[in-house]
Design a protein around this motif. Structure first.
Motif, mmCIF file in Angstrom:
data_model
loop_
_atom_site.group_PDB
_atom_site.id
_atom_site.type_symbol
_atom_site.label_atom_id
_atom_site.label_comp_id
_atom_site.label_asym_id
_atom_site.label_seq_id
_atom_site.Cartn_x
_atom_site.Cartn_y
_atom_site.Cartn_z
ATOM 1 N N THR A 3 0.838 -1.197 0.000
ATOM 2 C CA THR A 3 0.000 0.000 0.000
ATOM 3 C C THR A 3 0.879 1.255 0.000
ATOM 4 N N ALA A 4 1.949 1.223 0.817
ATOM 5 C CA ALA A 4 2.855 2.363 0.911
ATOM 6 C C ALA A 4 3.571 2.578 -0.421
ATOM 7 N N ARG A 27 2.596 1.571 -3.498
ATOM 8 C CA ARG A 27 1.661 2.011 -4.524
ATOM 9 C C ARG A 27 1.234 3.470 -4.289
ATOM 10 N N GLY A 28 0.884 3.737 -3.040
ATOM 11 C CA GLY A 28 0.421 5.084 -2.698
ATOM 12 C C GLY A 28 1.472 6.143 -3.014
ATOM 13 N N ASN A 29 2.696 5.816 -2.594
ATOM 14 C CA ASN A 29 3.751 6.810 -2.800
ATOM 15 C C ASN A 29 4.081 7.014 -4.272
ATOM 16 N N ALA A 43 2.070 6.601 -6.737
ATOM 17 C CA ALA A 43 0.954 7.337 -7.307
ATOM 18 C C ALA A 43 1.043 8.816 -6.946
#
Lengths: 699, 124
Positions: A488-489, A491-493, A495
């Motif tokens: 999640t970290a 992908r989130g970052n 993005a």
């Protein structure tokens, strides 16, 4: 007595008395010759009467005799000058006339009268004319002759009448004979019949005899040819008959045996102990009239005179007649082979039992065997270890107390016997262990059907397995969670970088690198999601809502989202709307969406040109979703691998195209559709033509 | 400026959320666990709380229950952050009064901020 006979009788008596008195008178008057004659006449008459009285001579015959005697005596008297001369003669002449008349012979009496008259006239004339005594004698002789002639004639007549009478009698006899011969014919017929019957009887008895002979031949051939030794004893324990097998087995000939006492021929033994004569089975059979069986267990032996000793089994049957034992039949066989095979079997049984109990004891499975009353007959080491008991168990109910099962173990055993099948019970908790139980009825197949003889209870300690299973299940879910958090970290970052710091990504290389990190992280997240889903589905931890979902609308929405992806490959997605344009199913919309996405993405993934076509069918209680593509198709050999874990359509078993995904898509879809109460299947697939998939859901 | 409290145990995820919301005109604070989160909520009184479900010691559902039991805090909308989409957790959280759910890994940063903005708008 007839009246005529009475008169004859009276006259005769009169004659006798007159003649008697005159005879006596003449005798006394010195006329001796006349007197004697008269007395003789009188005696003759008397004799005649007596003859009649005592000897039943015919009175008629007697009467003739009297008449004849009277006449003769008259003639003699006349000649000798007795009884008053000529009147005396006439007087006396009336006697025969009257007698004849009285005797029913009228003609005779007239004839006599006539004769008398002639005689009297002639006599009178002769006496008067000639007065010559000698002439008188001549006439007397003539009269006598005449009388004799008449008597003869009369006698002939009598003979004729007698002959006629005899003829009549003869005729009667002939008639009788004729009658008799008629009767005789009848009798002959009867006799003929009787004869036939006799012949038949004779034939029957002949036939019967033949039959008896046949039966006897049969019996004797059976006795001769039978494989067992046989002999027959009479009531005195003597051999009557012995068959060839018995001769051979007993080293005897029929000649040696017949008529001899059986106990003298062969000695019998019980093991090594000789059996006393009075205890021998033949003696008992004769005495008690009972059938006596001797089998291998009895351990009987025969010792022949040649010293051969062999084990025997036999049947001794008494022969009874009218309730009395008149002999016995013994059938026996040399049981050497049986004995050997029995011993062989016994040793085999011992070996097998040893092997079996060794096997049972070396089992890691707990093994308890009970008889049909539930009493424990065998318990192995593993069972004792698992149940932590030192000694054996008493019965099923003892085991029942150790294990908490509902329904009770006893009931389950009953059930397994009633249904004659194995019962399996999972997850039986015993202290800190988890056991797996099998209850199996044991039965033997008898002729009359299976007979229950007991029960085997097997149990397995599955505690370890349970722990391993649980940790394996949990591994997926924990690992998936732990993996996703850092993802999640990432992908989130990435993005964020792409969105917010575009101006700082002027370097094309750098921008590409960030993009690769980003898409890889998304792919990884998808993989992890698939793993997590599989894990939860397999553990049954995924719950499905039951909502009313319009599958047509849902599909159209998904197609809208995926159209871009299809267009990029030059494909079109066509949705064939049903008549009503809606089709409601009972499903979990999120899961259903996942299934539809999976199927459409697969279609896009494996189709290079053409289209993906979706249609719906309303099947009453079920709704059907059908998706076909014009893709590369699935080889028939691989079709059965679809819907399995980690299988990719079109791939071989050993090569994987990891860029295409995890190979879990259809597997997850299947678990989900099944979880929602539907079915999913490949309808058809042709290489290079395309595939058709469908799934159903309840409405 | 709206105040958002992020209760999340993973430091990397914490920092990502902070960065995301900071760049989109929100004032954010971070708590690394349930107990700290409850403390911070009381002092900060945020407009929205983002609450992770899977946390050591005190999990998200317990924290939610405590937040909703607090007179001062119970009106604050709570959006659950989860990697699990299992219905059991969702229905329990809804029962306890959660306002919404965000599946962490599947949501794009932009989508996330949009959704949070929607919840904040709804609150007002």
């Amino acid at each position: 007595m007839e009246i005529s006979k009475k008169i004859v009788f009276i006259f005769s008596i009169l004659g006798i008395s007159v003649l008697g008195i005159m005879g006596l008178d003449n005798l006394l008057s010195n006329n001796a010759s006349v007197g004697v004659t008269e007395l003789i006449m009188s005696l003759l008459l008397l004799a005649n009467i007596l003859n009649y009285v005592f000897f039943q001579k015919s009175i008629r015959t007697s009467s003739f005799v009297i008449v004849f005697i009277l006449l003769v005596s008259l003639i003699f008297m006349y000649i000798n000058g007795g009884i008053g001369g000529k009147t005396g003669i006439l007087w006396f002449a009336t006697f025969p006339i009257v007698a004849t008349f009285l005797m029913g012979d009228l003609l005779g009496s007239v004839g006599t009268l006539f004769l008398m008259a002639i005689c009297g006239v002639l006599l009178h004339f002769g006496f008067t004319v000639f007065n010559f005594i000698e002439t008188r004698q001549l006439f007397a002789s003539m009269i006598t002759i005449l009388l004799l002639i008449r008597f003869y004639w009369k006698h002939n007549q009598e003979i004729e009448s007698k002959m006629e009478h005899k003829n009549q009698q003869l005729n009667n006899y002939l008639d009788l004979i004729a009658q008799e011969s008629k009767d005789g014919q009848n009798k002959t017929r009867v006799l003929e019949k009787t004869k036939m019957a006799m012949i038949n009887l004779l034939e029957d008895s002949r036939e019967l005899e033949l039959k008896i002979k046949e039966e006897r031949d049969k019996v004797s051939s059976i006795i001769k040819s039978m494989g067992e030794g046989l002999f027959v004893l009479d009531e005195n324990h003597k051999v009557d008959l012995i068959n060839p097998v018995a001769e051979k087995l007993l080293d005897l000939t029929s000649g040696e045996a017949v008529g001899k006492d059986w106990s003298m021929l062969v000695q019998t033994y019980n093991g090594v102990r000789p059996i006393p004569t009075e205890e021998r089975s033949t003696i008992s059979a004769l005495k008690e009239g009972k059938v006596i069986l001797t089998d291998l267990e009895d351990n009987h032996y025969y010792l022949t005179k040649s010293g051969r000793r062999f084990p025997v089994t036999s049947t001794t049957t008494p022969i009874t007649k009218d309730g009395k034992v008149i002999g016995a039949i013994k059938v026996f066989r040399d049981a050497t082979k049986d004995k050997v095979s029995k011993e062989h079997i016994e040793s085999e049984v011992i070996n097998r039992t040893a092997q079996l109990s060794a096997s049972i004891n070396s089992l890691t499975l707990g093994f308890i065997m009970t008889n049909k009353e539930g009493v424990v007959s065998l318990i192995n080491m593993a069972a004792k270890n698992i149940l932590k008991i030192q000694s054996s168990l008493g019965s099923l109910s003892d085991l029942n107390k150790l294990l908490t099962i509902n329904p009770t173990l006893v009931d389950l055993v009953d059930k397994s016997h009633k249904e004659s099948k194995l019962i399996e019970i999972n997850d039986v908790v015993f202290t800190n262990k988890v056991l797996h139980l099998y209850i199996s009825p044991i039965s033997t197949n008898k002729q009359e059907g299976p007979v229950d003889i007991g029960t085997v209870i097997l149990f397995e300690d599955v505690t370890e397995e349970k722990i391993i299973q649980r940790s394996r299940d949990e591994f997926f879910s924990i690992a998936s969670h732990e993996l996703r958090t850092p993802l999640t970290a990432i992908r989130g970052n990435t993005a964020l970088i792409q969105d917010m710091y575009k101006d700082k990504l002027k370097d094309k290389e750098l921008a590409e690198m960030v993009e690769d990190i980003h898409s890889s992280s998304i792919r990884l997240i998808n993989i992890v999601n698939d793993f997590l889903n599989v894990s939860r589905l397999e553990m049954g931890r995924m719950e499905f809502k039951k909502e009313k979902v319009d599958i047509v609308k849902l599909t159209s929405d998904i197609v809208g989202e995926l159209n871009q992806m299809a267009k990029e490959k030059g494909l079109s997605i066509n949705v064939d709307l049903p008549k009503k344009s809606t089709l409601t199913v009972l499903a979990d919309s999120e899961r259903l969406k996942q299934v539809i996405i999976n199927l459409i993405s697969n279609g896009i993934k494996y189709t290079d040109k053409g289209s993906i076509n979706i249609s719906f069918e309303d099947k009453g209680k079920l709704a059907k979703f059908i998706i076909s593509d014009t893709g590369r198709g699935i080889a028939s050999a691989n079709q059965n691998l679809l819907f399995h874990k980690f299988q990719q359509a079109g791939s071989s078993l050993f090569t994987r195209d990891t860029t295409k995904g995890t190979g879990l898509g259809l597997y997850i879809s299947k678990l989900m559709v099944n979880g929602m109460g539907g079915e999913i299947a490949l309808v058809d697939s042709v290489i290079d033509k395309g595939s058709v998939f469908m799934f159903t859901l309840p409405k | 400026m709206t105040k958002i409290l992020i209760i999340e145990d993973d430091p990397y995820v914490q920092r990502f959320y902070k960065r995301l919301f900071d760049t989109s005109n929100h004032m954010t604070d971070i708590a690394g666990g349930g107990a700290e989160g409850l403390e911070k909520a009381k002092t900060m009184l945020p407009d929205l709380i983002l609450l992770d479900v899977m946390m050591p010691e005190m999990n998200g559902l317990e924290v939610l229950a405590k937040l909703k039991a607090d007179e001062l805090l119970k009106h604050i909308p709570v959006v659950m952050l989860t990697v699990l989409s299992d219905t059991g957790t969702v229905s329990e959280a809804t029962k306890l009064g959660a306002t919404g759910f965000l599946i962490k890994s599947e949501i794009d940063p932009k989508e996330l901020t949009n959704k949070v903005d929607t919840y904040l708008m709804n609150k007002k």
